[in-house]
Motif scaffolding. Structure first.
Motif, mmCIF file in Angstrom:
data_model
loop_
_atom_site.group_PDB
_atom_site.id
_atom_site.type_symbol
_atom_site.label_atom_id
_atom_site.label_comp_id
_atom_site.label_asym_id
_atom_site.label_seq_id
_atom_site.Cartn_x
_atom_site.Cartn_y
_atom_site.Cartn_z
ATOM 1 N N GLN A 1 6.620 6.769 -2.403
ATOM 2 C CA GLN A 1 7.244 5.501 -2.038
ATOM 3 C C GLN A 1 7.354 4.570 -3.254
ATOM 4 O O GLN A 1 8.350 3.880 -3.418
ATOM 5 C CB GLN A 1 6.449 4.815 -0.932
ATOM 6 C CG GLN A 1 6.485 5.554 0.392
ATOM 7 C CD GLN A 1 5.479 4.978 1.363
ATOM 8 O OE1 GLN A 1 4.297 4.823 1.050
ATOM 9 N NE2 GLN A 1 5.953 4.659 2.572
ATOM 10 N N ARG A 2 6.327 4.553 -4.101
ATOM 11 C CA ARG A 2 6.376 3.734 -5.329
ATOM 12 C C ARG A 2 7.492 4.233 -6.243
ATOM 13 O O ARG A 2 8.220 3.444 -6.834
ATOM 14 C CB ARG A 2 5.043 3.791 -6.076
ATOM 15 C CG ARG A 2 3.969 2.942 -5.474
ATOM 16 C CD ARG A 2 2.665 3.088 -6.253
ATOM 17 N NE ARG A 2 1.606 2.408 -5.559
ATOM 18 C CZ ARG A 2 1.031 1.291 -6.003
ATOM 19 N NH1 ARG A 2 1.412 0.750 -7.124
ATOM 20 N NH2 ARG A 2 0.073 0.723 -5.305
ATOM 21 N N LYS B 1 0.832 -1.209 0.000
ATOM 22 C CA LYS B 1 0.000 0.000 0.000
ATOM 23 C C LYS B 1 0.866 1.258 0.000
ATOM 24 O O LYS B 1 0.603 2.225 0.733
ATOM 25 C CB LYS B 1 -0.976 0.004 1.158
ATOM 26 C CG LYS B 1 -2.000 -1.122 1.111
ATOM 27 C CD LYS B 1 -2.957 -1.015 2.271
ATOM 28 C CE LYS B 1 -4.086 -1.951 2.267
ATOM 29 N NZ LYS B 1 -4.090 -3.255 1.967
ATOM 30 N N GLY C 1 2.518 4.739 -1.081
ATOM 31 C CA GLY C 1 2.059 5.978 -1.692
ATOM 32 C C GLY C 1 2.856 6.259 -2.959
ATOM 33 O O GLY C 1 3.801 5.537 -3.301
ATOM 34 N N HIS C 2 2.505 7.342 -3.640
ATOM 35 C CA HIS C 2 3.141 7.651 -4.925
ATOM 36 C C HIS C 2 4.644 7.876 -4.788
ATOM 37 O O HIS C 2 5.422 7.368 -5.592
ATOM 38 C CB HIS C 2 2.468 8.859 -5.575
ATOM 39 C CG HIS C 2 1.016 8.645 -5.838
ATOM 40 N ND1 HIS C 2 0.557 7.670 -6.692
ATOM 41 C CD2 HIS C 2 -0.086 9.257 -5.340
ATOM 42 C CE1 HIS C 2 -0.756 7.682 -6.704
ATOM 43 N NE2 HIS C 2 -1.176 8.640 -5.900
#
Length: 170
Positions: free
Chosen positions: A146-147, A141, A143-144
């Motif tokens: 982190q991705r 899950k 966040g942007h």
């Protein structure tokens, strides 16, 4: 009733087109022909998805040519991901950076196994590693930001290695 919805559609269109990343695709739809009772012709829904907003804009066009998307995207600035259909390449909008769909690319290598099992299998295995990274992000899950960091750390080296492999083997 439909005319009352135009202002809502216009706001939705403005919001979707204001994004910096869109996914686009077109899909055929049978349309009743008002001039021939019971007859249909083929039209197209052009679909523009803004993943960060979780919004999808549908625009009907009577054909699959470039005029509809060229008009809709004439002021769009950002990344446009598609299946690689030639119309997207012909938009003549310098503000658009085209991105191709990994699933469509993967399909080509899956079909290539009939001609060259070893090389096609190698590419498919590398793509699977990329999918594993995306699965890790989804399950975590993330966040942007982190991705983005995960992709920079794990996906970019894989893609660079694949690029080098292509240069040497294709």
């Amino acid at each position: 009733g439909c005319e009352l919805m135009y202002p809502l559609y216009d706001v939705m269109k403005q919001q979707v087109l204001s994004q910096s990343y869109l996914q686009a695709d077109e899909t055929p739809i049978k349309v009743l022909d008002k001039n021939k009772k019971g007859a249909t012709h083929l039209g197209y829904y052009w679909v523009y998805h803004a993943p960060l907003l979780k919004m999808t804009l549908y625009e009907y066009q009577p054909g699959r040519g470039r005029d509809g998307p060229a008009e809709l995207l004439k002021n769009f600035n950002g990344r446009l991901q598609s299946d690689g259909y030639v119309v997207y390449e012909s938009l003549n909008n310098p503000g658009i950076i085209l991105l191709n769909c990994m699933a469509h690319a993967r399909r080509e290598f899956d079909e290539a196994k009939q001609n060259d099992v070893a090389r096609a299998t190698h590419v498919l295995e590398q793509m699977q590693l990329l999918y594993d990274i995306e699965r890790k992000a989804r399950e975590g899950k993330l966040g942007h930001l982190q991705r983005y960091e995960l992709r920079q750390e794990e996906s970019v080296p894989l893609l660079q290695g694949l690029e080098q492999w292509f240069k040497e083997n294709i």
